[in-house]
Design a protein around this motif. Sequence first.
Motif, PDB file in Angstrom:
ATOM      1  N   MET A  13      41.134  39.681  46.810  1.00 25.20           N
ATOM      2  CA  MET A  13      40.315  40.307  45.782  1.00 25.20           C
ATOM      3  C   MET A  13      39.167  41.042  46.469  1.00 25.20           C
ATOM      4  N   ILE A  14      38.898  42.280  46.054  1.00 28.41           N
ATOM      5  CA  ILE A  14      37.860  43.087  46.685  1.00 28.41           C
ATOM      6  C   ILE A  14      36.961  43.700  45.606  1.00 28.41           C
ATOM      7  N   SER A  15      35.861  44.298  46.034  1.00 22.31           N
ATOM      8  CA  SER A  15      34.951  44.943  45.097  1.00 22.31           C
ATOM      9  C   SER A  15      35.460  46.334  44.728  1.00 22.31           C
ATOM     10  N   ALA A  16      34.873  46.897  43.685  1.00 13.06           N
ATOM     11  CA  ALA A  16      35.240  48.255  43.263  1.00 13.06           C
ATOM     12  C   ALA A  16      34.905  49.262  44.351  1.00 13.06           C
ATOM     13  N   ASP A  17      33.752  49.082  45.004  1.00 11.74           N
ATOM     14  CA  ASP A  17      33.357  50.012  46.068  1.00 11.74           C
ATOM     15  C   ASP A  17      34.345  49.972  47.224  1.00 11.74           C
ATOM     16  N   MET A  18      34.753  48.775  47.613  1.00 12.44           N
ATOM     17  CA  MET A  18      35.719  48.651  48.707  1.00 12.44           C
ATOM     18  C   MET A  18      37.071  49.232  48.286  1.00 12.44           C
ATOM     19  N   PHE A  19      37.460  48.995  47.063  1.00 11.45           N
ATOM     20  CA  PHE A  19      38.704  49.535  46.507  1.00 11.45           C
ATOM     21  C   PHE A  19      38.737  51.052  46.671  1.00 11.45           C
ATOM     22  N   LYS A  52      44.279  47.515  40.251  1.00 10.10           N
ATOM     23  CA  LYS A  52      43.166  47.016  39.446  1.00 10.10           C
ATOM     24  C   LYS A  52      43.694  46.595  38.084  1.00 10.10           C
ATOM     25  N   PHE A  53      43.134  45.499  37.596  1.00 11.94           N
ATOM     26  CA  PHE A  53      43.597  44.982  36.316  1.00 11.94           C
ATOM     27  C   PHE A  53      42.409  44.460  35.521  1.00 11.94           C
ATOM     28  N   LYS A  54      42.540  44.531  34.209  1.00 10.24           N
ATOM     29  CA  LYS A  54      41.429  44.245  33.315  1.00 10.24           C
ATOM     30  C   LYS A  54      41.114  42.748  33.308  1.00 10.24           C
ATOM     31  N   ARG A  55      39.814  42.447  33.290  1.00 15.63           N
ATOM     32  CA  ARG A  55      39.380  41.058  33.187  1.00 15.63           C
ATOM     33  C   ARG A  55      39.541  40.558  31.760  1.00 15.63           C
ATOM     34  N   LYS A  56      39.758  39.264  31.639  1.00 15.96           N
ATOM     35  CA  LYS A  56      39.657  38.634  30.334  1.00 15.96           C
ATOM     36  C   LYS A  56      38.178  38.461  30.025  1.00 15.96           C
ATOM     37  N   SER A  57      37.793  38.693  28.789  1.00 12.76           N
ATOM     38  CA  SER A  57      36.367  38.686  28.439  1.00 12.76           C
ATOM     39  C   SER A  57      35.699  37.354  28.727  1.00 12.76           C
ATOM     40  N   THR A  70      34.440  45.734  34.480  1.00 11.73           N
ATOM     41  CA  THR A  70      35.401  45.199  33.513  1.00 11.73           C
ATOM     42  C   THR A  70      36.778  44.965  34.125  1.00 11.73           C
ATOM     43  N   HIS A  71      36.950  45.239  35.439  1.00 16.94           N
ATOM     44  CA  HIS A  71      38.237  45.097  36.097  1.00 16.94           C
ATOM     45  C   HIS A  71      38.126  44.227  37.352  1.00 16.94           C
ATOM     46  N   TYR A  72      39.253  43.635  37.712  1.00 16.75           N
ATOM     47  CA  TYR A  72      39.415  43.023  39.030  1.00 16.75           C
ATOM     48  C   TYR A  72      40.085  44.059  39.934  1.00 16.75           C
TER      49      TYR A  72
END
Length: 432
Positions: A13-19, A52-57, A70-72
Amino acid sequence: VVVMIHTIELSKMISADMFNEIINSLNIPCNRQIWFTNRYMDKGILAIGLYKFKRKSDNIPQSNEIALDTHYYMIMLTISTSAMFGKDYHIAQEILCFTPDFVRAIYQKIFEIIPCLNLGKSFAVNSKAWMELNAFKVRRIDFAFDFKYMHQIYLQMINQGYGINRKTVHRNYYSANELQAEIDDDDPNINIYEEMVDANTPYKASTNYVYYSCKSMNINIYHKMSEIENEHLTCNSETDYDFLRIEIQAKKNKLNYLIKKLGLKGRELQYIATPEVEHELLHTYVKALVGNGIYVSYDEAIQIINQSEYTNGMKQKLITLIDTIAKKHSVAKVIEEVKNGTITTLGSYQSLQKHLKLIEQLGINPVTISRRVEKYVPIQTFTNGTGTSSINLHMLPNLVDIIEAYHAQTLEYRANGIPVTEKDLEAIDKIQ
């Protein structure tokens, strides 16, 4: 006989910036909701995928560097360690190679391509902190069991064993709860990625021989040289590829189950690439395929049954069963036809199960060696299951027994080191 690891699929699992940094730095195109490339196959990284996939709230962390997103974000890497370290891709890496230092070396090779993944730059490479920060989880691992001894006959024996649904590619024999057991987790099952890896790499197992599949497991059984020839794969002309490979591909849900069963610390590579995990998978699934008992010829199986202490009536039932399996060329087909009523001479399904077990208790397998190949099989001394008599027979050891012996040897080598042979000493003398 060698047990090895062929291909590993790792994830983190990585951050959005790293992605975004990885996508931009490697110029990875998007394909079917996955950013995918196989441009680094020559480096041993057969595929790189970003997803990337959406998080559960109700699953969004409150204190996290990406808590507002809002995503992993996940990176997936398919690795051939043999190719990564300049060896023949077709010959997998032996299980005892996977020491903590070797796992670190794999990660360092990955970081040469994707340096931003190295989160432990401020720590020594051999430190616990470096490993914990940089560890990847295993999403799939392929354990390969290669052997050359009478492999064509063994392939025939496996084909005639307990697999079912023989007319289709996906021959699913998993019936026992133990074989079906798996544990899901929050990491998504990304089938698209696996499909893209299979479609984009020339290194895939042939399905011309035996292939089993379920949600959390694949099993490939094939002759390596035939696969290379049929798939027109490049290979080393000096390497002997004349061997049978039994490849167990365990996916993350199966690995999660093994973590719980074996009491492992986690799904990180250093906990999964071990002789214990390899043995659990090989022993469980090969036994499900072939059952117990050594392989003997048809006539010799009848002889052993007749010399047993069973009643005459039971002897005749077991002989009828051996004869039916030989004619049908499959234990699985006999089981299937007893269940659906096509075969009525063997009694009920419950009786069939009992009789199969009674044959195995004599120390022999219900699948017999055909007369056509019997002459190639060596004669050895066989002692019956009760230990009351011994006779000389054409016989081959059961694959499960071979796996058990190899596992014991592996544990011995891990504890005390691999013994030096005369050939090793001669090689050392030449160097000096």
